[in-house]
Write a protein that holds these residues in place. Sequence first.
Motif: not given
Length: 285
Positions: A81-109
Motif C-alpha cells: 500500500q502506498w500513501k503520501e504523508l507529511k512529516a510533522a515538526r517532530n520529524y515523524h510520519v504517522t501511519v495508522d496511529t503509529q509514528r516513524y522517524s525520518v531525517p530531521f531535515g525532511l520535517a514539513g515535507k
Amino acid sequence: MSTNRGQGQNAVNVVNKRVIGYLDDDVFTTLSELNAAIDERVREINHDIRRADDTTRWERFDAEERELLAPLPDAGFEDVQWKELKAARNYHVTVDTQRYSVPFGLAGKLLRVRLTSSQVTVFDGHESICEHPRLTGRKGQYSTLPEHVPPQYRNIDGLWSRRWFTDRARSVGPATVTVIEQILDAQVIEAQGYLACQNILDGLGKNNRERLEAACQDLLNRRAHPTYSTLKRLMAAIDSDAKKPRPVVPAASTRKRVSTVVFRDTMHDVYVRDASHYARDEEGK
C-alpha cells in the motif's frame, strides 16, 4: 499474442484428455490418492509424450527456459500500500496511529510511504530514505532511528524542541511547566514526547489555561504519571465541580409569626396581650 494463446489452449486440451479424461472413470476414496494419480499423469505429459520435433516438454524446458529463471525471493509476496504523508515538526510520519522517524531535515515535507504487513519504507520522491519494522498493538508507539535526531543544543528553525514547549507552558503556569518537563524527561528520545506536549498545550489548554494549570497542579499533588488522558480527566472533574448546582436555600416564610409577648402599660397599669392569648382561650372552650 495469438501464438501464446494457441499454446495455452493446446495445454488445456492436453490436460483435459490426459488427466481429466483419463481419470474420469476412476474412484478415489482419499484426496492423497487423487493427487498421486494426477502427479502420475502430469509426469507422463512432461516426460513421456514426445512432440512433433521429437522432444518432450521437460527436455525443451531444460534446454531453453531453465537458465532464464530467477531464484524465488526469500520472503513471500506481500500486499503493498502506498500513501503520501507529511512529516510533522517532530520529524515523524504517522501511519495508522503509529509514528516513524525520518531525517530531521525532511520535517514539513510531503513524503511517499510504502507499507507492507511487516515493513514501512519512506521515500523522498523515488529515493528510499529509511525503513522501519511496522509497529502493531498499542496505539501511538514510536520507531525513532538515532541518526534522524537533530544534534542536541542546536536551534533548528521549524522543528519542535524542549524550549519550544516549556516557553509555551510558562504562559500557562509553573505547574504546567513541570508537567511538560516530566513528559519530556520520561522519553528515551525526547522527540517522542513532543506530540503529547502539543496536544496538552494546544488541545487542552488552548481556551482553558486556568483549568489546565489547576489540573497540572492536581496531578503533581497526586504524584500521578503525567499523560494527556490523565489531564483531560482531571480537567473534566474540575469543570463538573464548577457546574454543580448550589445547595437549595429555603424561601422565606410568608406566615405571620405567632408572638406570646405580654406588653405592660406602666403609666396606666394596663396589661396588653397579643392575639395568640385569646386564640388559646378560644381553643380551651
